[in-house]
Design a protein around this motif. Structure first.
Motif, mmCIF file in Angstrom:
data_model
loop_
_atom_site.group_PDB
_atom_site.id
_atom_site.type_symbol
_atom_site.label_atom_id
_atom_site.label_comp_id
_atom_site.label_asym_id
_atom_site.label_seq_id
_atom_site.Cartn_x
_atom_site.Cartn_y
_atom_site.Cartn_z
ATOM 1 N N HIS A 60 -3.326 0.328 -10.010
ATOM 2 C CA HIS A 60 -3.064 -0.882 -9.233
ATOM 3 C C HIS A 60 -3.583 -0.718 -7.810
ATOM 4 N N SER A 61 -4.024 -1.823 -7.226
ATOM 5 C CA SER A 61 -4.752 -1.751 -5.961
ATOM 6 C C SER A 61 -3.917 -1.161 -4.826
ATOM 7 N N ASP A 62 -2.599 -1.366 -4.857
ATOM 8 C CA ASP A 62 -1.785 -0.829 -3.763
ATOM 9 C C ASP A 62 -1.645 0.685 -3.838
ATOM 10 N N HIS A 63 -2.281 1.290 -4.841
ATOM 11 C CA HIS A 63 -2.280 2.751 -4.973
ATOM 12 C C HIS A 63 -3.686 3.349 -4.932
ATOM 13 N N ILE A 64 -4.718 2.527 -5.164
ATOM 14 C CA ILE A 64 -6.070 3.104 -5.230
ATOM 15 C C ILE A 64 -7.105 2.405 -4.344
ATOM 16 N N LYS A 65 -6.750 1.321 -3.652
ATOM 17 C CA LYS A 65 -7.797 0.572 -2.954
ATOM 18 C C LYS A 65 -8.459 1.363 -1.834
ATOM 19 N N GLY A 66 -7.830 2.450 -1.370
ATOM 20 C CA GLY A 66 -8.453 3.284 -0.353
ATOM 21 C C GLY A 66 -9.059 4.565 -0.896
ATOM 22 N N GLU A 67 -9.153 4.676 -2.226
ATOM 23 C CA GLU A 67 -9.662 5.932 -2.797
ATOM 24 C C GLU A 67 -11.126 6.169 -2.443
ATOM 25 N N GLN A 68 -11.821 5.114 -2.042
ATOM 26 C CA GLN A 68 -13.226 5.254 -1.647
ATOM 27 C C GLN A 68 -13.400 6.150 -0.424
ATOM 28 N N PHE A 69 -12.326 6.319 0.354
ATOM 29 C CA PHE A 69 -12.409 7.138 1.565
ATOM 30 C C PHE A 69 -12.243 8.627 1.263
ATOM 31 N N ASN B 160 2.140 22.387 2.230
ATOM 32 C CA ASN B 160 2.836 23.567 2.741
ATOM 33 C C ASN B 160 1.881 24.255 3.716
ATOM 34 N N ASP B 161 2.117 25.500 4.026
ATOM 35 C CA ASP B 161 1.286 26.161 5.041
ATOM 36 C C ASP B 161 -0.156 26.369 4.586
ATOM 37 N N GLU B 162 -0.392 26.377 3.260
ATOM 38 C CA GLU B 162 -1.725 26.701 2.757
ATOM 39 C C GLU B 162 -2.463 25.533 2.113
ATOM 40 N N THR B 163 -1.755 24.569 1.529
ATOM 41 C CA THR B 163 -2.385 23.538 0.710
ATOM 42 C C THR B 163 -1.896 22.159 1.121
ATOM 43 N N THR B 164 -2.821 21.191 1.184
ATOM 44 C CA THR B 164 -2.495 19.808 1.508
ATOM 45 C C THR B 164 -3.030 18.896 0.411
ATOM 46 N N ILE B 165 -2.142 18.080 -0.159
ATOM 47 C CA ILE B 165 -2.578 17.124 -1.167
ATOM 48 C C ILE B 165 -2.169 15.713 -0.753
ATOM 49 N N LEU B 166 -2.932 14.750 -1.244
ATOM 50 C CA LEU B 166 -2.627 13.335 -1.041
ATOM 51 C C LEU B 166 -2.272 12.741 -2.395
ATOM 52 N N ILE B 167 -1.176 11.983 -2.457
ATOM 53 C CA ILE B 167 -0.862 11.231 -3.666
ATOM 54 C C ILE B 167 -1.004 9.751 -3.353
ATOM 55 N N ASP B 168 -1.946 9.124 -4.043
ATOM 56 C CA ASP B 168 -2.292 7.707 -3.907
ATOM 57 C C ASP B 168 -2.909 7.410 -2.548
ATOM 58 N N CYS B 169 -3.758 6.397 -2.554
ATOM 59 C CA CYS B 169 -4.363 5.940 -1.300
ATOM 60 C C CYS B 169 -4.630 4.447 -1.446
ATOM 61 N N GLY C 258 0.807 -1.211 0.000
ATOM 62 C CA GLY C 258 0.000 0.000 0.000
ATOM 63 C C GLY C 258 0.839 1.259 0.000
ATOM 64 N N ASN C 259 0.312 2.307 -0.638
ATOM 65 C CA ASN C 259 1.042 3.558 -0.802
ATOM 66 C C ASN C 259 0.144 4.749 -0.505
ATOM 67 N N ALA C 260 0.709 5.739 0.181
ATOM 68 C CA ALA C 260 0.002 6.996 0.434
ATOM 69 C C ALA C 260 1.007 8.028 0.922
ATOM 70 N N CYS C 261 1.001 9.198 0.298
ATOM 71 C CA CYS C 261 1.895 10.285 0.706
ATOM 72 C C CYS C 261 1.117 11.586 0.791
ATOM 73 N N ALA D 67 -6.597 15.229 -4.037
ATOM 74 C CA ALA D 67 -5.980 13.903 -4.029
ATOM 75 C C ALA D 67 -5.662 13.494 -5.461
ATOM 76 N N PHE D 68 -4.446 13.039 -5.681
ATOM 77 C CA PHE D 68 -3.976 12.650 -7.013
ATOM 78 C C PHE D 68 -3.554 11.188 -6.993
ATOM 79 N N PHE D 69 -3.735 10.509 -8.120
ATOM 80 C CA PHE D 69 -3.420 9.093 -8.197
ATOM 81 C C PHE D 69 -2.494 8.823 -9.381
ATOM 82 N N THR D 70 -1.544 7.894 -9.178
ATOM 83 C CA THR D 70 -0.512 7.649 -10.184
ATOM 84 C C THR D 70 -0.906 6.562 -11.180
ATOM 85 N N HIS D 71 -1.656 5.554 -10.725
ATOM 86 C CA HIS D 71 -2.115 4.492 -11.627
ATOM 87 C C HIS D 71 -3.126 3.628 -10.891
#
Length: 246
Positions: free
Chosen positions: A59-68, A20-29, A13-16, A53-57
């Motif tokens: 595969h389940s180890d990058h998107i299986k939690g996108e439902q949240f 910065n002080d103003e904006t928060t993004i998630l890459i993969d879930c 599983g992957n999530a990052c 939230a941004f996604f790279t591809h």
């Protein structure tokens, strides 16, 4: 200044979180909701604090939690997620999201339209590339001399070739549509790091066919052998089960 909080990196599983002080993004879930919440809590944030939230591809180890994640804040290249047209990104295009400028980077993986991201704010830049068998030249040109790199260093070639994995899987991983070995990772990085580069995190490290020590040694030995000065660059490894910051 851009900060990165890697909650999980690897085949489980992957999530990052990049912020910065103003904006928060998630890459993969690609993790469960409990782990996502715990990881966000470590930097005093919650799911509602994620602006995009941004996604790279796909595969389940990058998107299986996108439902949240609320669909209204999700973005990907065509075919990765089922999104409205105005949430579909194009490779090598640039977009402004909050205080970040984001360029979508082409990668090479056996998935639907895999990609990476270059993220800039007013005073720093971060490259995010995992799950790729090689890095295309146009992507390499775009990511030269950035401040921070989150880059795949998936396997040690000797460990992979001598593993008990089926030959078809070994060939897939080591192909140009698979993953970067430690050696390939440092070869590509040696072409792009520059005077601005401050930190490199080695990502998606295989639990079966790599070790953190081998990944770091490959980088340091390559830099030494090729007389590349890395004295001002911090190099460390992302974790599968524990968060790490950049």
């Amino acid at each position: 200044m851009i900060k990165l909080h890697c909650i999980a990196s690897g085949s489980k599983g992957n999530a990052c979180v990049i912020y910065n002080d103003e904006t928060t993004i998630l890459i993969d879930c690609g993790i469960c909701k409990k782990r996502l919440v715990e990881g966000l809590n470590e930097i005093n944030k919650s799911i509602k604090d994620i602006n995009y939230a941004f996604f790279t591809h796909d595969h389940s180890d990058h998107i299986k939690g996108e439902q949240f994640i609320n669909k209204e804040i999700k973005y990907s290249v065509l075919g990765v997620l089922d999104l409205d047209y105005d949430h579909v990104l194009k490779v090598f295009s640039q977009y402004n999201f909050g205080t970040f400028n984001i360029c979508v980077l082409k990668t090479s993986h056996d998935a639907t339209n895999s990609c990476g991201y270059l993220i800039n704010d007013t005073d720093s830049s971060l490259v995010y590339i995992t799950d790729t068998g090689f890095i295309p030249k146009k992507t390499l040109d775009i990511i030269k001399n950035k401040d921070l790199y989150f880059i795949e260093s998936n396997y040690d070639d000797n460990m992979l070739q001598n593993s008990n994995r089926p030959r078809i899987l070994i060939d897939r991983i080591s192909s140009k549509h698979g993953h970067l070995s430690n050696y390939d990772s440092v070869k590509f990085m040696s072409k792009v790091i520059g005077n601005n580069t401050k930190e490199i995190i080695l990502a998606h490290i295989s639990e079966e066919c790599n070790t953190e020590q081998k990944a770091l040694e490959t980088y340091l030995n390559y830099f030494e052998d090729n007389k590349i000065d890395n004295s001002k660059i911090v190099i460390k490894c992302a974790k599968q089960y524990r968060s790490i910051d950049l």
